[in-house]
Scaffold this active site. Structure first.
Site, PDB file in Angstrom:
ATOM      1  N   MET A   1      40.385  53.500  35.155  1.00 60.27           N
ATOM      2  CA  MET A   1      38.928  53.645  35.081  1.00 60.27           C
ATOM      3  C   MET A   1      38.565  54.826  34.203  1.00 60.27           C
ATOM      4  SD  MET A   1      37.787  52.823  39.028  1.00 60.27           S
ATOM      5  CE  MET A   1      39.270  53.508  39.796  1.00 60.27           C
TER       6      MET A   1
ATOM      7  N   CYS B   1      37.861  45.262  29.415  1.00 62.32           N
ATOM      8  CA  CYS B   1      36.656  46.093  29.418  1.00 62.32           C
ATOM      9  C   CYS B   1      35.492  45.337  28.764  1.00 62.32           C
ATOM     10  CB  CYS B   1      36.904  47.403  28.682  1.00 62.32           C
ATOM     11  SG  CYS B   1      35.444  48.460  28.599  1.00 62.32           S
TER      12      CYS B   1
ATOM     13  N   GLY C   1      39.011  42.724  41.652  1.00 58.22           N
ATOM     14  CA  GLY C   1      37.583  42.441  41.755  1.00 58.22           C
ATOM     15  C   GLY C   1      37.079  42.443  43.181  1.00 58.22           C
TER      16      GLY C   1
END
Length: 330
Positions: free
Chosen positions: A17, A115, A219
């Protein structure tokens, strides 16, 4: 050696991240995690173009830093660390992988094909590579040929609509070491629920081509219980948690542990002081503000404490607020 095939299944991973998974935050998470539930961590996204540029390298190299203490923790807990890279030029992917192999101590390299940020995808990079399947394969092959460590891919299910079967089939032709599938399209960003049925599709495609390539699901995972439910339902090889870590820094532990206010504030202080010690004057202390919500939640007065912290702009005053809260509660 391809650790993706030798690591015990199911695999639990902390997602890469931006401005989050630096060496400091990884060290904090690793230090409070059970290695049974955390097997792989990833660096921040690192530009291949930047890494290959004589001047640009100095601007991006911090993303690949592994501190001595983090390295020690990784070894002690037998957790693997993977460098994630992005770009659109196969030649620079090859050069970047050589630089990583020669100058850093990573167990693997991961190619960012997921991304969805506009300023990135307009460069024909990351999730935009779904539009360019031949280029995507070329990038994977070039990176593999230049790398001494296994090369994996993290991606999404499509651009505007799911095209999981066709896209995963395309990636598998290049034989990456592993595939992490974020169960959203590029256009879904993180604004819509992840469609985990796409993992079943990906697994079926994988099974028909090469069962030795692990499929990792990503997710909307916010606990080990969530992970175990998905693993049992979709029979994939592992799971990756991203934003879920913002709800609980102890997430990678047996379900479920409850941590009180003092424990949270003490861990915040440890994170904050480690950030300052590691990045003193190299990174703006304002970066830490995105982490405050991790530690200031689910206890009386959490929002008020968080508001006080967000008002501060200097290391000394932030530390004063944290220490005052600890002194008032011990």
């Amino acid at each position: 050696m391809n650790f993706w095939n030798t690591i015990k299944k199911p695999i639990y991973a902390l997602a890469p991240m931006e401005d989050v998974t630096d060496t400091v935050f990884r060290e904090i998470v690793i230090s409070v995690s059970d290695p049974k539930y955390l097997n792989v961590v990833f660096s921040e996204f690192t530009s291949t173009d930047g890494l290959c540029h004589p001047i640009g390298k100095d601007k991006v190299s911090h993303r690949l830093m592994i501190s001595k203490n983090e390295k020690k923790l990784l070894k002690n807990k037998n957790i693997k660390i993977v460098a994630q890279i992005w770009g659109s030029d196969p030649e620079n992917f090859a050069k970047a992988s050589k630089i990583i192999n020669e100058q850093y101590d990573f167990d693997g390299i991961d190619i960012n094909m997921g991304c969805p940020v506009k300023k990135i995808v307009k460069q024909a990079s990351c999730s935009e590579l779904i539009q360019y399947p031949d280029l995507a394969k070329e990038i994977i092959i070039a990176t593999k040929e230049a790398s001494k460590v296994p090369v994996s891919v993290k991606t999404r299910t499509g651009i505007k609509e799911h095209q999981t079967e066709k896209w995963i089939d395309n990636i598998l032709q290049a034989k990456p070491a592993a595939i992490t599938l974020h169960a959203r399209t590029q256009k879904m960003m993180s604004d819509y629920p992840a469609d985990w049925d796409q993992l079943a599709i990906a697994k079926n495609v994988r099974d028909s081509i090469d069962k030795n390539i692990p499929i990792i699901g990503n997710g909307d995972l916010s606990s080990i219980n969530d992970c175990q439910t998905k693993l049992e339902k979709y029979h994939i090889d592992g799971v990756m948690i991203g934003r879920g870590i913002f709800k609980d820094p102890w997430l990678f532990n047996s379900p479920k542990q409850n941590h009180n206010k003092i424990e949270k504030i003490k861990l915040m202080r440890e994170h904050f002081t480690l950030f300052e010690r590691t990045w003193h004057n190299e990174k703006n202390i304002a970066i830490m503000k995105k982490f405050f919500k991790i530690y200031t939640s689910e206890f009386f007065g959490a929002s008020e404490l968080r508001a006080k912290l967000m008002e501060q702009s200097k290391y000394e005053t932030i530390l004063e607020v944290i220490d005052a809260e600890l002194n008032n509660n011990e």
